[in-house]
Motif scaffolding. Structure first.
Motif, PDB file in Angstrom:
ATOM      1  N   PHE A  24       0.770  -1.286  -0.044  1.00 42.92           N
ATOM      2  CA  PHE A  24       0.099  -0.051   0.319  1.00 42.92           C
ATOM      3  C   PHE A  24       0.731   1.212  -0.146  1.00 42.92           C
ATOM      4  N   ASP A  25       2.049   1.272   0.851  1.00 46.03           N
ATOM      5  CA  ASP A  25       2.940   2.306   0.755  1.00 46.03           C
ATOM      6  C   ASP A  25       4.190   2.305   0.385  1.00 46.03           C
ATOM      7  N   GLY A  26       4.457   1.860  -0.811  1.00 42.40           N
ATOM      8  CA  GLY A  26       5.506   1.431  -1.265  1.00 42.40           C
ATOM      9  C   GLY A  26       6.636   2.622  -1.453  1.00 42.40           C
ATOM     10  N   GLN A  27       7.808   2.504  -1.062  1.00 34.83           N
ATOM     11  CA  GLN A  27       8.726   3.414  -0.809  1.00 34.83           C
ATOM     12  C   GLN A  27       9.589   3.305  -2.366  1.00 34.83           C
ATOM     13  N   ILE A  28      10.210   4.712  -2.511  1.00 36.78           N
ATOM     14  CA  ILE A  28      11.230   4.563  -3.628  1.00 36.78           C
ATOM     15  C   ILE A  28      12.111   3.647  -3.437  1.00 36.78           C
ATOM     16  N   GLY A  29      12.178   2.940  -4.647  1.00 38.80           N
ATOM     17  CA  GLY A  29      12.912   1.595  -4.909  1.00 38.80           C
ATOM     18  C   GLY A  29      12.619   0.389  -4.596  1.00 38.80           C
ATOM     19  N   GLN A  30      11.124   0.583  -4.168  1.00 36.56           N
ATOM     20  CA  GLN A  30      10.419  -0.712  -3.772  1.00 36.56           C
ATOM     21  C   GLN A  30       9.445  -1.241  -4.881  1.00 36.56           C
ATOM     22  N   ALA A  31       9.735  -0.910  -6.327  1.00 38.09           N
ATOM     23  CA  ALA A  31       8.767  -1.270  -7.291  1.00 38.09           C
ATOM     24  C   ALA A  31       8.434  -2.622  -7.454  1.00 38.09           C
ATOM     25  N   SER A  32       9.526  -3.780  -7.177  1.00 39.57           N
ATOM     26  CA  SER A  32       9.304  -4.989  -7.325  1.00 39.57           C
ATOM     27  C   SER A  32       8.728  -5.646  -6.222  1.00 39.57           C
ATOM     28  N   TYR A  33       9.284  -5.209  -5.108  1.00 38.71           N
ATOM     29  CA  TYR A  33       8.732  -5.856  -3.736  1.00 38.71           C
ATOM     30  C   TYR A  33       7.072  -5.360  -3.637  1.00 38.71           C
ATOM     31  N   SER A  34       6.958  -4.146  -3.680  1.00 40.75           N
ATOM     32  CA  SER A  34       5.587  -3.657  -3.576  1.00 40.75           C
ATOM     33  C   SER A  34       4.897  -4.452  -4.575  1.00 40.75           C
ATOM     34  N   ALA A  35       5.068  -4.595  -5.978  1.00 37.52           N
ATOM     35  CA  ALA A  35       4.304  -5.263  -6.850  1.00 37.52           C
ATOM     36  C   ALA A  35       4.025  -6.702  -6.501  1.00 37.52           C
ATOM     37  N   SER A  36       4.969  -7.307  -5.970  1.00 38.64           N
ATOM     38  CA  SER A  36       4.670  -8.615  -5.609  1.00 38.64           C
ATOM     39  C   SER A  36       3.929  -8.814  -4.190  1.00 38.64           C
ATOM     40  N   LYS A  37       3.977  -7.935  -3.112  1.00 40.30           N
ATOM     41  CA  LYS A  37       3.156  -8.107  -2.367  1.00 40.30           C
ATOM     42  C   LYS A  37       1.679  -7.345  -2.396  1.00 40.30           C
ATOM     43  N   GLY A  38       1.461  -6.528  -3.699  1.00 41.87           N
ATOM     44  CA  GLY A  38       0.363  -6.088  -3.940  1.00 41.87           C
ATOM     45  C   GLY A  38      -0.346  -7.047  -4.544  1.00 41.87           C
ATOM     46  N   GLY A  39       0.260  -7.954  -5.405  1.00 41.97           N
ATOM     47  CA  GLY A  39      -0.357  -9.152  -5.930  1.00 41.97           C
ATOM     48  C   GLY A  39      -0.800 -10.108  -4.995  1.00 41.97           C
ATOM     49  N   VAL A  40      -0.128 -10.328  -3.699  1.00 42.78           N
ATOM     50  CA  VAL A  40      -0.551 -11.183  -2.640  1.00 42.78           C
ATOM     51  C   VAL A  40      -1.793 -10.776  -2.250  1.00 42.78           C
ATOM     52  N   VAL A  41      -1.980  -9.353  -2.205  1.00 37.76           N
ATOM     53  CA  VAL A  41      -3.140  -8.644  -1.434  1.00 37.76           C
ATOM     54  C   VAL A  41      -4.270  -8.558  -2.466  1.00 37.76           C
ATOM     55  N   GLY A  42      -3.919  -8.451  -3.682  1.00 35.18           N
ATOM     56  CA  GLY A  42      -5.084  -8.555  -4.878  1.00 35.18           C
ATOM     57  C   GLY A  42      -5.681  -9.877  -5.170  1.00 35.18           C
ATOM     58  N   MET A  43      -4.733 -10.870  -4.712  1.00 37.65           N
ATOM     59  CA  MET A  43      -5.596 -12.236  -4.890  1.00 37.65           C
ATOM     60  C   MET A  43      -6.448 -12.624  -3.813  1.00 37.65           C
ATOM     61  N   THR A  44      -6.052 -12.139  -2.696  1.00 39.98           N
ATOM     62  CA  THR A  44      -6.778 -12.646  -1.392  1.00 39.98           C
ATOM     63  C   THR A  44      -8.300 -12.707  -1.521  1.00 39.98           C
ATOM     64  N   LEU A  45      -9.108 -11.961  -1.773  1.00 44.45           N
ATOM     65  CA  LEU A  45     -10.472 -11.957  -2.035  1.00 44.45           C
ATOM     66  C   LEU A  45     -10.808 -13.058  -3.196  1.00 44.45           C
ATOM     67  N   PRO A  46     -10.424 -12.796  -4.389  1.00 38.83           N
ATOM     68  CA  PRO A  46     -10.890 -13.922  -5.289  1.00 38.83           C
ATOM     69  C   PRO A  46     -10.501 -15.523  -5.094  1.00 38.83           C
ATOM     70  N   VAL A  47      -9.234 -15.434  -4.523  1.00 36.25           N
ATOM     71  CA  VAL A  47      -8.811 -17.041  -3.966  1.00 36.25           C
ATOM     72  C   VAL A  47      -9.720 -17.483  -2.989  1.00 36.25           C
TER      73      VAL A  47
END
Length: 258
Positions: free
Chosen positions: A153-176
């Motif tokens: 939710f609050d990705g910092q400068i330089g965290q594009a890959s990490y935030s994208a990966s964890k955002g994906g985990v959040v995003g799949m929570t409800l559909p899964v």
């Protein structure tokens, strides 16, 4: 959901947050399979909690399958915690206008492969086995908790890959969770903030660094402990009415840009 006489799997369970989850699940009566790459720490923890160590790279689907099979052979697999993950810090583009200085595509792909695809692979394999369990009074056959991060939710400068990966985990929570509901399997996500783990190192300099980080937390002004995080993970597993939710455990912090 009662974990007495069941089995559980914790990926990344040999240290840090994962190890705290292992101990708390074992205290609830589960035999825990510690799925990790660190054999020395994993085997020591397995001996401590009377569990089992399985060497697992979460990007290897066959190794995940072996860990799931090992757990199911011990007792009905009722709980899974996906805690394995890596970080990476690199700006999307460099300062010199050269593509060679841009974010490594290989690194981005690796972070997604471990943090997101590895998590999903364990979910699909474990939930398939859970779906064959006998249901409890609520019709529940198992529960899964995925570890994300406030960086989703609050990705910092330089965290594009990490935030994208964890955002994906959040995003799949409800559909899964919706997918698994027909089989009586619950799924939730816990998003930690600043948690005190071995990544910060040891010694006076490390303690000062952690104290400074803690000042950014709303309250209490400190890093969280692995046990505080693990207690929420266990609550999501044992509380039969917790499903399809993402919970921040972060002391109210909202991460600044850098």
């Amino acid at each position: 959901m009662d974990l007495t006489g069941t089995s559980a799997i914790v990926t990344g369970g040999a240290s840090g947050i994962g190890a705290a989850c292992v101990r708390q699940l074992a205290a609830k009566g589960a035999t825990v399979v510690i799925a990790d790459l660190q054999a020395d720490k994993g085997e020591a923890l397995a001996a401590e909690v009377k569990g089992v160590f399985a060497q697992v790279d979460v990007t290897d689907t066959d190794q995940i399958a072996a860990a799931v099979k090992a757990a199911a052979e011990i007792a009905p697999l009722k709980a899974v915690v996906n805690s394995a993950g890596i970080g990476w810090a690199q700006r999307t583009i460099g300062r010199d206008g050269q593509l060679e200085s841009a974010h490594s595509l290989e690194a981005f792909t690796k972070v997604i492969a471990i943090n997101l695809i590895g998590t999903f692979d364990m979910v699909r394999q474990a939930a398939t086995v859970m779906s064959t369990n006998d249901a409890d009074a609520d019709g529940c056959r198992g529960a899964i908790v995925n570890l994300a991060s406030v960086a989703a939710f609050d990705g910092q400068i330089g965290q594009a890959s990490y935030s994208a990966s964890k955002g994906g985990v959040v995003g799949m929570t409800l559909p899964v969770a919706r997918d698994l509901s027909a089989a009586g399997v619950r799924l939730n996500t816990v998003a930690p903030g600043l948690i005190e783990t071995p990544i910060y190192g040891e010694g006076e300099a490390a303690e000062q660094f952690k104290a400074n980080l803690g000042q950014n937390v709303l309250f209490p002004k400190r890093l969280g402990t692995p046990d505080e995080l693990a207690s929420m993970v266990v609550e999501c597993i044992t509380n039969s009415y917790m499903n399809g939710e993402t919970i921040r455990v972060d002391g109210g912090i909202r991460m600044p840009p850098k």
